[in-house]
Design a protein around this motif. Sequence first.
Motif, PDB file in Angstrom:
ATOM      1  N   LEU A  48       0.838  -1.120  -0.007  1.00  0.00           N
ATOM      2  CA  LEU A  48       0.036  -0.003   0.039  1.00  0.00           C
ATOM      3  C   LEU A  48       0.871   1.139   0.037  1.00  0.00           C
ATOM      4  CD1 LEU A  48      -2.834   1.204   0.236  1.00  0.00           C
ATOM      5  CD2 LEU A  48      -2.587   1.120   2.515  1.00  0.00           C
ATOM      6  N   GLY A  49       2.198   1.270   0.843  1.00  0.00           N
ATOM      7  CA  GLY A  49       3.040   2.252   0.816  1.00  0.00           C
ATOM      8  C   GLY A  49       3.316   2.712  -0.542  1.00  0.00           C
ATOM      9  N   VAL A  50       4.050   1.587  -1.308  1.00  0.00           N
ATOM     10  CA  VAL A  50       4.514   1.951  -2.800  1.00  0.00           C
ATOM     11  C   VAL A  50       3.169   2.374  -3.740  1.00  0.00           C
ATOM     12  CG1 VAL A  50       5.249   0.794  -4.745  1.00  0.00           C
ATOM     13  CG2 VAL A  50       5.995  -0.303  -2.450  1.00  0.00           C
ATOM     14  N   ALA A  51       2.118   2.004  -3.464  1.00  0.00           N
ATOM     15  CA  ALA A  51       0.892   2.407  -4.348  1.00  0.00           C
ATOM     16  C   ALA A  51       0.721   3.820  -4.069  1.00  0.00           C
ATOM     17  CB  ALA A  51      -0.302   1.601  -4.135  1.00  0.00           C
ATOM     18  N   VAL A  52       0.629   4.203  -2.648  1.00  0.00           N
ATOM     19  CA  VAL A  52       0.425   5.663  -2.288  1.00  0.00           C
ATOM     20  C   VAL A  52       1.469   6.578  -2.705  1.00  0.00           C
ATOM     21  CG1 VAL A  52       0.075   7.048  -0.327  1.00  0.00           C
ATOM     22  CG2 VAL A  52      -0.858   4.895  -0.418  1.00  0.00           C
ATOM     23  N   THR A  53       2.759   6.188  -2.643  1.00  0.00           N
ATOM     24  CA  THR A  53       3.959   7.041  -2.882  1.00  0.00           C
ATOM     25  C   THR A  53       3.846   7.016  -4.515  1.00  0.00           C
ATOM     26  OG1 THR A  53       5.007   5.941  -1.335  1.00  0.00           O
ATOM     27  CG2 THR A  53       6.275   7.102  -2.922  1.00  0.00           C
ATOM     28  N   ALA A  54       3.400   6.082  -5.482  1.00  0.00           N
ATOM     29  CA  ALA A  54       3.295   6.422  -6.750  1.00  0.00           C
ATOM     30  C   ALA A  54       2.166   7.231  -7.202  1.00  0.00           C
ATOM     31  CB  ALA A  54       3.128   5.116  -7.343  1.00  0.00           C
ATOM     32  N   ALA A  55       1.198   7.213  -6.465  1.00  0.00           N
ATOM     33  CA  ALA A  55      -0.111   8.009  -6.744  1.00  0.00           C
ATOM     34  C   ALA A  55       0.250   9.456  -6.251  1.00  0.00           C
ATOM     35  CB  ALA A  55      -1.289   7.446  -6.224  1.00  0.00           C
ATOM     36  N   ALA A  56       0.870   9.554  -5.128  1.00  0.00           N
ATOM     37  CA  ALA A  56       1.243  11.000  -4.734  1.00  0.00           C
ATOM     38  C   ALA A  56       2.098  11.734  -5.548  1.00  0.00           C
ATOM     39  CB  ALA A  56       1.652  10.754  -3.339  1.00  0.00           C
ATOM     40  N   LEU A  57       2.864  11.119  -6.051  1.00  0.00           N
ATOM     41  CA  LEU A  57       4.002  11.543  -7.065  1.00  0.00           C
ATOM     42  C   LEU A  57       3.314  11.986  -8.425  1.00  0.00           C
ATOM     43  CD1 LEU A  57       7.159   9.161  -6.810  1.00  0.00           C
ATOM     44  CD2 LEU A  57       6.932  11.526  -6.107  1.00  0.00           C
ATOM     45  N   TRP A  58       2.171  11.304  -8.828  1.00  0.00           N
ATOM     46  CA  TRP A  58       1.465  11.453  -9.883  1.00  0.00           C
ATOM     47  C   TRP A  58       0.646  12.866  -9.594  1.00  0.00           C
ATOM     48  CZ3 TRP A  58       0.318  11.085 -14.940  1.00  0.00           C
ATOM     49  CH2 TRP A  58      -0.788  11.664 -15.441  1.00  0.00           C
ATOM     50  N   TRP A  59       0.133  12.887  -8.542  1.00  0.00           N
ATOM     51  CA  TRP A  59      -0.444  14.273  -8.171  1.00  0.00           C
ATOM     52  C   TRP A  59       0.336  15.271  -8.027  1.00  0.00           C
ATOM     53  CZ3 TRP A  59      -3.079  10.715  -3.892  1.00  0.00           C
ATOM     54  CH2 TRP A  59      -4.173  10.233  -4.221  1.00  0.00           C
ATOM     55  N   ALA A  60       1.580  15.263  -7.507  1.00  0.00           N
ATOM     56  CA  ALA A  60       2.460  16.056  -7.404  1.00  0.00           C
ATOM     57  C   ALA A  60       3.004  16.771  -8.735  1.00  0.00           C
ATOM     58  CB  ALA A  60       3.864  15.737  -6.694  1.00  0.00           C
ATOM     59  N   LEU A  61       3.007  15.874  -9.789  1.00  0.00           N
ATOM     60  CA  LEU A  61       3.382  16.190 -11.150  1.00  0.00           C
ATOM     61  C   LEU A  61       2.403  16.862 -11.962  1.00  0.00           C
ATOM     62  CD1 LEU A  61       5.653  13.264 -12.089  1.00  0.00           C
ATOM     63  CD2 LEU A  61       6.285  15.648 -11.385  1.00  0.00           C
ATOM     64  N   THR A  62       0.963  16.518 -11.521  1.00  0.00           N
ATOM     65  CA  THR A  62      -0.145  17.066 -12.571  1.00  0.00           C
ATOM     66  C   THR A  62      -0.704  18.157 -11.651  1.00  0.00           C
ATOM     67  OG1 THR A  62      -1.442  15.180 -11.548  1.00  0.00           O
ATOM     68  CG2 THR A  62      -0.398  14.757 -13.516  1.00  0.00           C
ATOM     69  N   ARG A  63      -0.468  18.602 -10.552  1.00  0.00           N
ATOM     70  CA  ARG A  63      -1.453  19.743  -9.764  1.00  0.00           C
ATOM     71  C   ARG A  63      -0.565  20.769  -9.522  1.00  0.00           C
ATOM     72  NH1 ARG A  63      -4.393  15.982 -11.166  1.00  0.00           N
ATOM     73  NH2 ARG A  63      -6.080  15.368  -9.897  1.00  0.00           N
ATOM     74  N   ARG A  64      -1.051  22.041  -9.198  1.00  0.00           N
ATOM     75  CA  ARG A  64      -0.208  23.294  -8.774  1.00  0.00           C
ATOM     76  C   ARG A  64      -0.923  23.822  -7.416  1.00  0.00           C
ATOM     77  NH1 ARG A  64      -0.923  23.967 -14.731  1.00  0.00           N
ATOM     78  NH2 ARG A  64       1.263  24.555 -15.677  1.00  0.00           N
ATOM     79  N   GLY A  65      -0.135  24.719  -7.096  1.00  0.00           N
ATOM     80  CA  GLY A  65      -0.242  25.166  -5.697  1.00  0.00           C
ATOM     81  C   GLY A  65      -0.293  24.224  -4.560  1.00  0.00           C
ATOM     82  N   PRO A  66      -1.333  24.626  -3.641  1.00  0.00           N
ATOM     83  CA  PRO A  66      -1.213  23.865  -2.329  1.00  0.00           C
ATOM     84  C   PRO A  66      -1.324  22.416  -2.499  1.00  0.00           C
ATOM     85  CG  PRO A  66      -2.546  25.566  -2.049  1.00  0.00           C
ATOM     86  CD  PRO A  66      -2.158  25.519  -3.353  1.00  0.00           C
ATOM     87  N   LEU A  67      -2.214  21.925  -3.314  1.00  0.00           N
ATOM     88  CA  LEU A  67      -2.133  20.391  -3.616  1.00  0.00           C
ATOM     89  C   LEU A  67      -1.148  19.744  -4.157  1.00  0.00           C
ATOM     90  CD1 LEU A  67      -5.794  20.327  -5.563  1.00  0.00           C
ATOM     91  CD2 LEU A  67      -5.045  19.444  -3.289  1.00  0.00           C
ATOM     92  N   ARG A  68      -0.343  20.566  -4.805  1.00  0.00           N
ATOM     93  CA  ARG A  68       1.349  19.746  -5.301  1.00  0.00           C
ATOM     94  C   ARG A  68       1.683  19.580  -3.976  1.00  0.00           C
ATOM     95  NH1 ARG A  68       4.459  22.508  -9.900  1.00  0.00           N
ATOM     96  NH2 ARG A  68       3.382  20.877 -11.114  1.00  0.00           N
ATOM     97  N   TRP A  69       2.041  20.662  -3.083  1.00  0.00           N
ATOM     98  CA  TRP A  69       2.971  20.466  -1.811  1.00  0.00           C
ATOM     99  C   TRP A  69       2.359  19.414  -0.941  1.00  0.00           C
ATOM    100  CZ3 TRP A  69       7.326  21.924  -3.137  1.00  0.00           C
ATOM    101  CH2 TRP A  69       7.352  23.259  -3.794  1.00  0.00           C
ATOM    102  N   VAL A  70       0.894  19.260  -1.020  1.00  0.00           N
ATOM    103  CA  VAL A  70       0.289  18.206   0.010  1.00  0.00           C
ATOM    104  C   VAL A  70       0.628  16.905  -0.476  1.00  0.00           C
ATOM    105  CG1 VAL A  70      -1.534  17.022   0.741  1.00  0.00           C
ATOM    106  CG2 VAL A  70      -1.485  19.852   0.894  1.00  0.00           C
TER     107      VAL A  70
END
Length: 453
Positions: A48-70
């Motif tokens: 689950l940790g691997v999956a969450v990390t990959a998903a979070a990296l995707w959000w970090a690359l495709t979002r801007r502003g506060p959502l990217r930093w979260v």
Amino acid sequence: MGVDTSAQVGHGKRWAARAALVAAALAVLLPLGYGGVDGVLLLLAALLGVAVTAAALWWALTRRGPLRWVAAVLAAVAPGAVITLFAVTRLLWAVPVSLALWAVAVWSGRYALRSDRTRAPRPKERRAPPPRRPFLLMNPHSGGGKVAKFGLREKAERLGAQVVLLDPDQHQDVTALARAAVADGADLLGVAGGDGTQALVAAVAAEHGLPFLVVCAGTRNHFAMDLGLDRDDPATCLDALTDGVELRVDLGFAGGHPFVNNASFGAYAAVVQSPAYRDDKIGTILDLLPDLLTRQRGPRLTARAGDTTLDAPQAVLVSNNPYRTDDPAGLGRRERLDSGLLGVLGITVDSAAEAAVLVLDPAPDGLAVLTTREVVIDADRAEIEAGIDGEALVLPAPVHCRVEPGALRVRVPRERPGVPEAQPPLDWRRLRTLAATMGRTAVVRHPGRGRDT
């Protein structure tokens, strides 16, 4: 009594296959056996940790502003949370032990599966007389100033080469310089610089049937690496002028533009087009990727190779011979430069869930791996941004990519480190069969019994 060498090798491979299976099983069962239910839950938490990390990296690359930093914080916290869980349950020791066992399993499995048939054939070396009028282009700023650091110009001139230093502050047509050198009688062309410059001069050498010399004075030197040259000491590449052999390798073309490594289309190619990229690479990537990855910017690509069509990939990489994708240690390397084939890698990811699958699934749908002699990259607009051996270009659509087998004569030093031997991919089904059946046909031969008695 003597044992046939082939039987001894077969016996060793049988035990290596058994060792691989046992080590792999222990790598998984050890934390489960000591942790019981906790061990099972920890294994699930790790996945689950691997999956969450990959998903979070995707959000970090495709979002801007506060959502990217979260998302960035989540990508950093998730692995730490998994490690903390192992520590709290007093199973942290199992992590390095399991990794060590897995390393044993991988090494033993590859040894068991290794055979002459799995080794990539080495390019045939041809003896050739030393050039009489070699011509070399050198970029003094390439690779952080390797030309001056390793005394490349001085050594080349001592060995009889004509050297022209490129001026990075002025635009110089290296293709025209190379053709002028050929017209003036040069019988070898060489480059001490980046892969993009090498590709342009290599095309001129191939056009005139002349040998080409690679001096690994660039930053990454991918072509030199796959030729087996010494990237730590570029000066040794010049030994080819007096004590060298020739290799026949392939040359790729994208819309008529030559490449020795690869041509990229999609997200990366669009990023390198930005004027701000060279001065602020990270900032430019973070600024452009959200729109590129979510298809709000850039063309919609289509890649056609034979009967296969890749629809709307975010990135396509076409390489002069395929890159290894079945071995993490071999990523970025090519086993061969003379297969007469292009490698095609296409990535299509449209959500955080697909990003997680891309990491967890050994054969994800979002990653296409193809080999072909020709691939056509098309788009929903008249022009396509491309990166040709790292050089930013805009090409008219569609872009026809092809390979010219054996088009390039590359002169290399006779003594060189060489390309590391390719490792066979792990096939656990074959390992199980090998461990169970290998050795049944081993023949014990007695001295003096070469015929029936």
